[in-house]
Write a protein that holds these residues in place. Structure first.
Motif, PDB file in Angstrom:
ATOM      1  N   ARG A 194      54.871  33.344  61.028  1.00 42.60           N
ATOM      2  CA  ARG A 194      55.390  33.782  62.310  1.00 42.60           C
ATOM      3  C   ARG A 194      54.359  34.682  62.995  1.00 42.60           C
ATOM      4  NH1 ARG A 194      60.410  32.135  62.992  1.00 42.60           N
ATOM      5  NH2 ARG A 194      61.756  31.764  61.162  1.00 42.60           N
ATOM      6  N   CYS A 195      54.116  34.380  64.252  1.00 44.96           N
ATOM      7  CA  CYS A 195      53.150  35.164  65.021  1.00 44.96           C
ATOM      8  C   CYS A 195      53.496  35.017  66.496  1.00 44.96           C
ATOM      9  CB  CYS A 195      51.726  34.678  64.750  1.00 44.96           C
ATOM     10  SG  CYS A 195      50.439  35.587  65.631  1.00 44.96           S
ATOM     11  N   ASP A 196      53.448  36.120  67.225  1.00 51.96           N
ATOM     12  CA  ASP A 196      53.741  36.072  68.653  1.00 51.96           C
ATOM     13  C   ASP A 196      52.671  35.268  69.383  1.00 51.96           C
ATOM     14  OD1 ASP A 196      53.383  37.517  71.546  1.00 51.96           O
ATOM     15  OD2 ASP A 196      55.477  37.498  70.891  1.00 51.96           O
ATOM     16  N   GLU A 197      53.089  34.428  70.314  1.00 54.47           N
ATOM     17  CA  GLU A 197      52.140  33.578  71.034  1.00 54.47           C
ATOM     18  C   GLU A 197      51.084  34.393  71.774  1.00 54.47           C
ATOM     19  OE1 GLU A 197      54.076  30.811  73.609  1.00 54.47           O
ATOM     20  OE2 GLU A 197      53.976  29.221  72.101  1.00 54.47           O
ATOM     21  N   GLY A 198      51.452  35.587  72.240  1.00 51.46           N
ATOM     22  CA  GLY A 198      50.491  36.414  72.965  1.00 51.46           C
ATOM     23  C   GLY A 198      49.283  36.785  72.129  1.00 51.46           C
ATOM     24  N   GLU A 199      49.451  36.897  70.805  1.00 55.63           N
ATOM     25  CA  GLU A 199      48.337  37.244  69.920  1.00 55.63           C
ATOM     26  C   GLU A 199      47.382  36.078  69.720  1.00 55.63           C
ATOM     27  OE1 GLU A 199      49.324  39.456  66.340  1.00 55.63           O
ATOM     28  OE2 GLU A 199      51.393  39.614  67.065  1.00 55.63           O
ATOM     29  N   LEU A 200      47.812  34.885  70.111  1.00 50.00           N
ATOM     30  CA  LEU A 200      46.985  33.687  69.908  1.00 50.00           C
ATOM     31  C   LEU A 200      46.334  33.200  71.195  1.00 50.00           C
ATOM     32  CD1 LEU A 200      49.390  31.701  67.540  1.00 50.00           C
ATOM     33  CD2 LEU A 200      47.453  33.150  66.903  1.00 50.00           C
ATOM     34  N   LYS A 201      46.374  34.015  72.245  1.00 45.85           N
ATOM     35  CA  LYS A 201      45.773  33.589  73.507  1.00 45.85           C
ATOM     36  C   LYS A 201      44.260  33.446  73.375  1.00 45.85           C
ATOM     37  CE  LYS A 201      45.446  34.762  78.415  1.00 45.85           C
ATOM     38  NZ  LYS A 201      45.822  35.730  79.477  1.00 45.85           N
ATOM     39  N   ASP A 202      43.607  34.446  72.840  1.00 42.44           N
ATOM     40  CA  ASP A 202      42.167  34.413  72.548  1.00 42.44           C
ATOM     41  C   ASP A 202      41.990  34.780  71.080  1.00 42.44           C
ATOM     42  OD1 ASP A 202      41.313  33.814  75.206  1.00 42.44           O
ATOM     43  OD2 ASP A 202      41.616  35.917  75.742  1.00 42.44           O
ATOM     44  N   ILE A 203      41.253  33.938  70.360  1.00 43.11           N
ATOM     45  CA  ILE A 203      41.092  34.125  68.916  1.00 43.11           C
ATOM     46  C   ILE A 203      39.606  34.237  68.591  1.00 43.11           C
ATOM     47  CG2 ILE A 203      41.484  33.136  66.629  1.00 43.11           C
ATOM     48  CD1 ILE A 203      43.891  31.678  67.755  1.00 43.11           C
ATOM     49  N   SER A 204      39.243  35.299  67.869  1.00 49.23           N
ATOM     50  CA  SER A 204      37.858  35.502  67.442  1.00 49.23           C
ATOM     51  C   SER A 204      37.709  35.084  65.987  1.00 49.23           C
ATOM     52  CB  SER A 204      37.470  36.976  67.608  1.00 49.23           C
ATOM     53  OG  SER A 204      36.217  37.232  67.012  1.00 49.23           O
ATOM     54  N   ASP A 205      36.516  34.557  65.649  1.00 49.07           N
ATOM     55  CA  ASP A 205      36.296  34.134  64.265  1.00 49.07           C
ATOM     56  C   ASP A 205      35.737  35.248  63.385  1.00 49.07           C
ATOM     57  OD1 ASP A 205      33.686  34.334  65.133  1.00 49.07           O
ATOM     58  OD2 ASP A 205      33.086  32.319  64.546  1.00 49.07           O
ATOM     59  N   ASN A 206      35.619  36.469  63.921  1.00 48.01           N
ATOM     60  CA  ASN A 206      35.128  37.565  63.079  1.00 48.01           C
ATOM     61  C   ASN A 206      36.261  38.402  62.505  1.00 48.01           C
ATOM     62  OD1 ASN A 206      36.015  38.956  65.291  1.00 48.01           O
ATOM     63  ND2 ASN A 206      34.132  40.125  65.635  1.00 48.01           N
ATOM     64  N   GLY A 207      37.491  37.942  62.718  1.00 48.68           N
ATOM     65  CA  GLY A 207      38.634  38.602  62.112  1.00 48.68           C
ATOM     66  C   GLY A 207      39.360  37.628  61.202  1.00 48.68           C
ATOM     67  N   ASP A 208      40.691  37.714  61.207  1.00 47.04           N
ATOM     68  CA  ASP A 208      41.479  36.839  60.336  1.00 47.04           C
ATOM     69  C   ASP A 208      42.393  35.900  61.123  1.00 47.04           C
ATOM     70  OD1 ASP A 208      42.204  36.005  57.699  1.00 47.04           O
ATOM     71  OD2 ASP A 208      44.096  37.105  57.909  1.00 47.04           O
ATOM     72  N   MET A 209      42.403  36.048  62.449  1.00 47.83           N
ATOM     73  CA  MET A 209      43.299  35.238  63.266  1.00 47.83           C
ATOM     74  C   MET A 209      42.853  33.777  63.362  1.00 47.83           C
ATOM     75  SD  MET A 209      45.778  37.151  64.060  1.00 47.83           S
ATOM     76  CE  MET A 209      46.605  36.270  65.380  1.00 47.83           C
ATOM     77  N   ASP A 210      41.593  33.486  63.025  1.00 49.40           N
ATOM     78  CA  ASP A 210      41.140  32.088  63.081  1.00 49.40           C
ATOM     79  C   ASP A 210      41.777  31.242  61.983  1.00 49.40           C
ATOM     80  OD1 ASP A 210      39.761  33.411  61.094  1.00 49.40           O
ATOM     81  OD2 ASP A 210      37.873  32.332  61.415  1.00 49.40           O
TER      82      ASP A 210
END
Length: 264
Positions: A194-210
């Motif tokens: 589960r993740c809010d859609e707003g957090e997935l608007k822009d995703i960087s590959d230097n964190g863990d959201m990718d």
């Protein structure tokens, strides 16, 4: 009275780029030829401007260095070997070690205003369904009249300036449930998070959201594979033979796993 010291030039290195011997246009009327005997059958012919003491010392250093270098060579050298020996005696090789530092370029994946609704079916006609009891996706051969069990995915497309690996997508169920892939004990694991859609608007590959991103590649007319952006080389797959098994990540060359899907 000249302050030039011949002994310093004879004892120091041969520097043809000295300011006193810099290149310039020659006055051909003043050019004089001189011949120096280096070896039997080998003469050095020098054409230059009128003599100076500094120029004579540099010429003497060059001739002596050539003679010393050739004294160690055999007499039967071919022309190209002789030329190479002469150059080796005159040229001092300097090795310069250059250390390059590698920098990691951060990729930013921007969500496009492009969303596709689809279902997934593997290449042996097993459909992907969602089991809310154990919070997993399974591949099942559905009988007639069971089509409502298929998962309706929302496939959101992303773009990055340096992305040449295929269309990047996020696969979601509803508004806040998304497929993800993370590495655990050397093995990629497929999850629903589960993740809010707003957090997935822009995703960087230097964190863990990718971990929510997948490269979608189409082979032929309708075969599609999904490779994890975070865990390269790992793809969403189903079992080749077994029924009602959960979707898992597998490496591209894994046996008994299906990695291609039809989108309906």
């Amino acid at each position: 009275m000249s302050d030039f010291d011949l002994s310093q030039d004879l004892e120091g290195p041969l520097d043809l780029e000295d300011n006193g011997f810099e290149g310039r246009f020659f006055n051909m009327k003043e050019v004089q030829d001189e011949i120096f005997s280096i070896e039997e059958g080998l003469d050095l012919v020098v054409s230059r401007n009128p003599k100076t003491l500094r120029h004579d010392s540099i010429l003497l250093l060059a001739a002596n260095r050539m003679k010393r270098g050739l004294s160690f060579c055999s007499r039967g050298l071919r022309e190209e070997e002789l030329c190479s020996a002469i150059m080796d005696s005159l040229v001092t090789e300097t090795t310069v070690e250059i250390q390059s530092s590698s920098t990691t370029v951060t990729r930013i994946y921007h969500r496009l205003n492009s969303v596709t609704q689809c279902t997934l079916c593997d290449m042996v006609q097993k459909d992907v369904v969602y089991s809310s009891d154990d919070f997993k996706l399974q591949a099942i051969t559905l009988q007639g009249g069971q089509g409502e069990r298929k998962v309706n995915f929302k496939m959101s497309k992303y773009m990055t300036l340096s992305d040449g690996d295929g269309q990047t997508v996020v696969l979601s169920i509803g508004r806040d449930l998304h497929m993800s892939c993370s590495l655990e004990d050397g093995k990629a694991t497929l999850l629903l998070e589960r993740c809010d859609e707003g957090e997935l608007k822009d995703i960087s590959d230097n964190g863990d959201m990718d971990r929510f991103l997948f490269f979608k590649r189409t082979v032929g007319v309708s075969q599609n594979s999904f490779e994890s952006v975070k865990c390269r080389g790992w793809l969403i797959s189903t079992s080749w033979e077994e029924e009602s098994k959960p979707l898992e990540m597998c490496e591209a060359d894994s046996a008994n796993r299906l990695t291609c899907f039809k989108l309906n």
